[in-house]
Design a protein around this motif. Structure first.
Motif, PDB file in Angstrom:
ATOM      1  N   SER A   1       0.718  -1.015   0.194  1.00  0.00           N
ATOM      2  CA  SER A   1       0.215   0.377   0.125  1.00  0.00           C
ATOM      3  C   SER A   1       0.903   1.149  -0.464  1.00  0.00           C
ATOM      4  CB  SER A   1      -0.903  -0.530   1.430  1.00  0.00           C
ATOM      5  OG  SER A   1       0.196   0.111   2.134  1.00  0.00           O
TER       6      SER A   1
ATOM      7  N   VAL B   1       2.104   1.754  -3.609  1.00  0.00           N
ATOM      8  CA  VAL B   1       0.950   2.275  -4.572  1.00  0.00           C
ATOM      9  C   VAL B   1       0.365   3.766  -3.780  1.00  0.00           C
ATOM     10  CG1 VAL B   1      -1.654   2.076  -5.076  1.00  0.00           C
ATOM     11  CG2 VAL B   1      -0.579   0.178  -4.816  1.00  0.00           C
ATOM     12  N   ARG B   2       0.959   3.842  -2.283  1.00  0.00           N
ATOM     13  CA  ARG B   2       0.154   5.516  -3.139  1.00  0.00           C
ATOM     14  C   ARG B   2       1.287   6.917  -3.447  1.00  0.00           C
ATOM     15  NH1 ARG B   2      -0.942   3.150   2.639  1.00  0.00           N
ATOM     16  NH2 ARG B   2      -3.166   4.075   3.457  1.00  0.00           N
TER      17      ARG B   2
ATOM     18  N   ARG C   1       1.286   6.576  -6.258  1.00  0.00           N
ATOM     19  CA  ARG C   1      -0.193   8.025  -7.405  1.00  0.00           C
ATOM     20  C   ARG C   1       0.761   9.006  -6.295  1.00  0.00           C
ATOM     21  NH1 ARG C   1      -5.574   8.609  -5.015  1.00  0.00           N
ATOM     22  NH2 ARG C   1      -6.594   9.843  -6.828  1.00  0.00           N
TER      23      ARG C   1
ATOM     24  N   ILE D   1     -11.229  -1.363  -7.747  1.00  0.00           N
ATOM     25  CA  ILE D   1      -9.753  -1.566  -6.903  1.00  0.00           C
ATOM     26  C   ILE D   1     -10.138  -2.803  -6.190  1.00  0.00           C
ATOM     27  CG2 ILE D   1     -10.362   1.311  -5.806  1.00  0.00           C
ATOM     28  CD1 ILE D   1     -11.702  -0.192  -2.961  1.00  0.00           C
TER      29      ILE D   1
ATOM     30  N   GLN E   1      -6.381   2.315 -11.927  1.00  0.00           N
ATOM     31  CA  GLN E   1      -4.434   2.194 -11.543  1.00  0.00           C
ATOM     32  C   GLN E   1      -3.831   3.141 -12.411  1.00  0.00           C
ATOM     33  OE1 GLN E   1      -6.706  -1.052 -10.122  1.00  0.00           O
ATOM     34  NE2 GLN E   1      -7.490   0.099  -8.600  1.00  0.00           N
TER      35      GLN E   1
ATOM     36  N   CYS F   1      -4.751  -4.471   1.906  1.00  0.00           N
ATOM     37  CA  CYS F   1      -4.878  -4.517   0.232  1.00  0.00           C
ATOM     38  C   CYS F   1      -3.749  -6.302  -0.161  1.00  0.00           C
ATOM     39  CB  CYS F   1      -3.183  -3.648   0.761  1.00  0.00           C
ATOM     40  SG  CYS F   1      -3.841  -1.878   0.567  1.00  0.00           S
TER      41      CYS F   1
ATOM     42  N   ARG G   1      -5.627  -3.282  -4.201  1.00  0.00           N
ATOM     43  CA  ARG G   1      -5.158  -2.733  -4.952  1.00  0.00           C
ATOM     44  C   ARG G   1      -4.564  -1.389  -4.959  1.00  0.00           C
ATOM     45  NH1 ARG G   1      -8.063  -3.776 -11.648  1.00  0.00           N
ATOM     46  NH2 ARG G   1      -7.899  -5.650 -11.948  1.00  0.00           N
ATOM     47  N   GLU G   2      -6.075  -1.203  -4.103  1.00  0.00           N
ATOM     48  CA  GLU G   2      -5.571   0.548  -3.547  1.00  0.00           C
ATOM     49  C   GLU G   2      -6.219   0.482  -2.135  1.00  0.00           C
ATOM     50  OE1 GLU G   2      -4.640   3.495  -5.980  1.00  0.00           O
ATOM     51  OE2 GLU G   2      -6.530   2.629  -7.143  1.00  0.00           O
TER      52      GLU G   2
ATOM     53  N   ARG H   1      -9.278   4.807  -1.409  1.00  0.00           N
ATOM     54  CA  ARG H   1      -9.135   5.318  -2.967  1.00  0.00           C
ATOM     55  C   ARG H   1     -10.298   5.967  -3.488  1.00  0.00           C
ATOM     56  NH1 ARG H   1      -9.383   7.089  -7.627  1.00  0.00           N
ATOM     57  NH2 ARG H   1      -7.901   6.544  -9.088  1.00  0.00           N
TER      58      ARG H   1
END
Length: 334
Positions: free
Chosen positions: A31, A34-35, A38, A61, A157, A181, A188-189, A193
């Motif tokens: 996670s 992922v963050r 982004r 997600i 994503q 996650c 996935r997120e 999200r």
């Protein structure tokens, strides 16, 4: 092996909370990555591509199917009937083409371009282009076809492609599983999200005020060999086989069960590449499958093989709010 791993993952994510907890350290790392990814797109370190037309992304997600494809087909019809000229892009998941991007038509080979893309092309008759890079798919779509709206099947994503509207689809039964996650859970997120998307559509009954419900309905069956169409009710009282290689096979089985059918279930992983042995069971009982699976079985099916087409029916307010938002975005661009 893939079938066993898929079942194990479902057990961990949706049933056995203890195993998920053991994997939490890896989920936290995932996670955070992922963050951070982004964030890099938001601040411009990683570059995004903006198209000269409106872009609507329909994704989720969670890992696995949530009903995105039927919603994409419904959206395509809504836009076309509202005066837009939509085109559709997709990753072409499961496709084994030697070159990308690929233009899809109803005669395309599902093994080359993916089952979902072929189903969308057959159902909508609209331009469809697939590629692992949705930017490349979108460029080819706009180069070859006259479109003023791009619908992206999945890709929530895929931040390399800028979007005007984001639609997240949720499975109303499974929701977010254990809420973790990957690999501890199906996300996935992070669930947070969803606070940044424009619309949340629930395949089933909604739980929150900011969600829109969507039902998948299907009451007919079509023969793979002859194209004969029958009411689903005609199979009541007949012993059948039911197979599904989709994200949530139980949803298809429950549809048949609600129609009063008696059947033996056969579950396969999502996007399973079917062979003759997968759909033959040593008897002449009717075999019912999803339309997504059927596009991969033509050519080796028998006259006892049927598919059940389903249509997405979102609540009416969703369509109107989507069209209103599109008009607002268009006005801002002028």
């Amino acid at each position: 092996m893939k079938k066993t791993l898929a079942r194990w993952a479902v057990d961990v994510w949706y049933k056995d909370a203890f195993l998920g907890i053991l994997l939490l350290p890896f989920a936290y790392i995932f996670s955070d990555i992922v963050r951070f990814r982004r964030y890099l797109y938001r601040c411009g370190v990683l570059k995004s591509h903006t198209l000269p037309v409106l872009v609507i992304v329909v994704g989720n997600i969670t890992v696995g199917g949530t009903g995105k494809t039927p919603l994409i087909i419904w959206l395509a019809e809504l836009l076309k009937n509202s005066g837009y000229k939509p085109g559709i892009i997709s990753r072409g998941y499961g496709g084994q083409s030697d070159a990308w991007p690929q233009i899809v038509n109803e005669n395309s080979d599902a093994s080359k371009i993916g089952d979902e893309a072929l189903l969308i092309a057959k159902q909508t008759g609209l331009p469809v282009v697939v590629s692992p890079s949705r930017v490349d798919a979108a460029k080819k779509l706009l180069d070859k076809f006259d479109c003023n709206v791009v619908l992206s099947d999945d890709g929530l994503q895929h931040y390399k492609l800028n979007r005007d509207i984001e639609i997240a689809v949720i499975d109303g039964e499974q929701r977010f599983g254990n809420g973790y996650c990957l690999p501890a859970g199906p996300l996935r997120e992070p669930i947070s999200r969803l606070s940044s998307v424009d619309f949340i559509v629930v395949n089933g009954n909604k739980y929150e005020d900011n969600e829109f419900s969507m039902q998948l309905v299907g009451d007919t069956v079509i023969n793979l060999s002859t194209g004969e169409l029958k009411p689903l009710q005609e199979f009541r009282g007949i012993a059948c086989h039911a197979l599904a290689g989709i994200g949530n096979p139980e949803r298809f089985f429950k549809l048949l069960e609600s129609a009063g059918l008696l059947f033996t279930t056969h579950s396969f992983p999502d996007h399973h590449p079917f062979s003759r042995n997968d759909i033959e069971f040593g008897d002449n009982k009717p075999v019912l499958m999803t339309e997504k699976d059927a596009v991969k079985c033509t050519g080796f099916n028998g006259e006892n093989h049927w598919y059940v087409p389903v249509k997405a029916v979102p609540e009416s307010a969703f369509g109107q709010q989507l069209l209103d938002l599109l008009l607002t975005i268009q006005a801002q661009r002028i």
